[in-house]
Scaffold this active site. Structure first.
Site, short mmCIF file in Angstrom:
data_model
loop_
_atom_site.label_atom_id
_atom_site.label_comp_id
_atom_site.label_asym_id
_atom_site.label_seq_id
_atom_site.Cartn_x
_atom_site.Cartn_y
_atom_site.Cartn_z
N CYS A 1 0.90 -1.10 -0.04
CA CYS A 1 -0.20 -0.03 0.00
C CYS A 1 0.95 1.21 0.04
CB CYS A 1 -0.96 -0.02 1.09
SG CYS A 1 -2.39 0.87 0.82
N HIS B 1 -3.31 -5.06 1.84
CA HIS B 1 -2.60 -5.35 3.15
C HIS B 1 -2.77 -6.85 3.50
CE1 HIS B 1 -2.04 -1.32 4.53
NE2 HIS B 1 -2.95 -1.17 3.95
N GLU C 1 -0.89 -8.50 5.73
CA GLU C 1 -0.70 -8.64 6.87
C GLU C 1 -1.76 -8.42 8.00
OE1 GLU C 1 0.00 -5.97 4.93
OE2 GLU C 1 -0.39 -4.23 6.17
#
Ligand code: GLN
Length: 209
Positions: free
Chosen positions: A94, A189, A191
């Protein structure tokens, strides 16, 4: 972890690959947790000395205009550019993707990037109507199971040079994950959604570098 490649050179954590996460701003803690969970020696990077000690670097999501200012204020921008030019594997998510892009559309005033990734990214590409959403993406490079991806005020890759490989696109064709040599970028994302396969791919890139 099956199929994730040699992340260790030995069984102790002293043998794990030292992987940095740029920890000036954004969701660096989430990346440190994912990388640590995969067996990497995950470290925060805030200084040129810390940068010099890692074999790969993740640049997290957050706000690229702020990260740009902070990398310059912390005297990290030039060392980061030099490291990317020298071939340090870097994974940008991002805002991190924006940081490694060679060109930005809709950048902030005087916004600079580190560059290296031969792509043009459009910041905040989904506008204020749909500034956050989640969707499943086919990523053939990562196997048959789709990637559940969270987009948060995300950029897209609008144009890419000949050495860039597309890894994932939205249904409308807009590119949201790509790789060029030792550089990996995702608009979204992993994560944040329990998706570890991009980090595993990145660790394989580091091990091979
Ligand atoms: N819109 C942010 C930027 O321009 C990126 C958002 C994110 O990293 N989730 O940097």
């Amino acid at each position: 972890m099956a199929g994730s490649g040699p992340l260790h050179t030995g069984s102790s954590s002293a043998g794990a690959l030292p992987i940095g996460v740029l920890a000036l701003q954004g969701d660096f803690r989430e990346h440190l947790a994912v990388l640590g969970g995969l067996g990497a020696d995950a470290r925060s990077v805030r200084t040129p000395e810390q940068l010099a000690s890692v074999r790969g670097l993740v640049i997290p999501g957050g706000e690229s205009t702020v990260m740009d200012k902070l990398t310059r204020a912390f005297d990290l921008a030039e060392p980061l550019r030099d490291a990317i030019t020298a071939g340090l594997p870097v994974y940008g998510t991002c805002a991190g993707l924006i940081m490694i892009a060679d060109r930005i559309i809709d950048g902030g005033r005087d916004q600079q990037t580190l560059g290296g990734f031969d792509v043009t990214v459009r910041r905040n590409a989904f506008g204020s109507q749909t500034d956050s959403f989640e969707t499943d993406l086919d990523v053939p490079e990562l196997g048959d199971v789709p990637v559940h991806a969270a987009f948060i005020r995300a950029p897209v890759i609008e144009q890419a040079g000949p050495d860039v490989t597309t890894l994932a696109s939205l249904d409308d064709g807009r590119v949201v994950a790509a790789r060029q040599g030792n550089l990996l970028g995702t608009s979204f994302h992993p994560e944040m959604t329990g998706e570890h396969r991009f980090h595993e791919l990145f660790l394989r890139m580091v091990a091979a570098a």
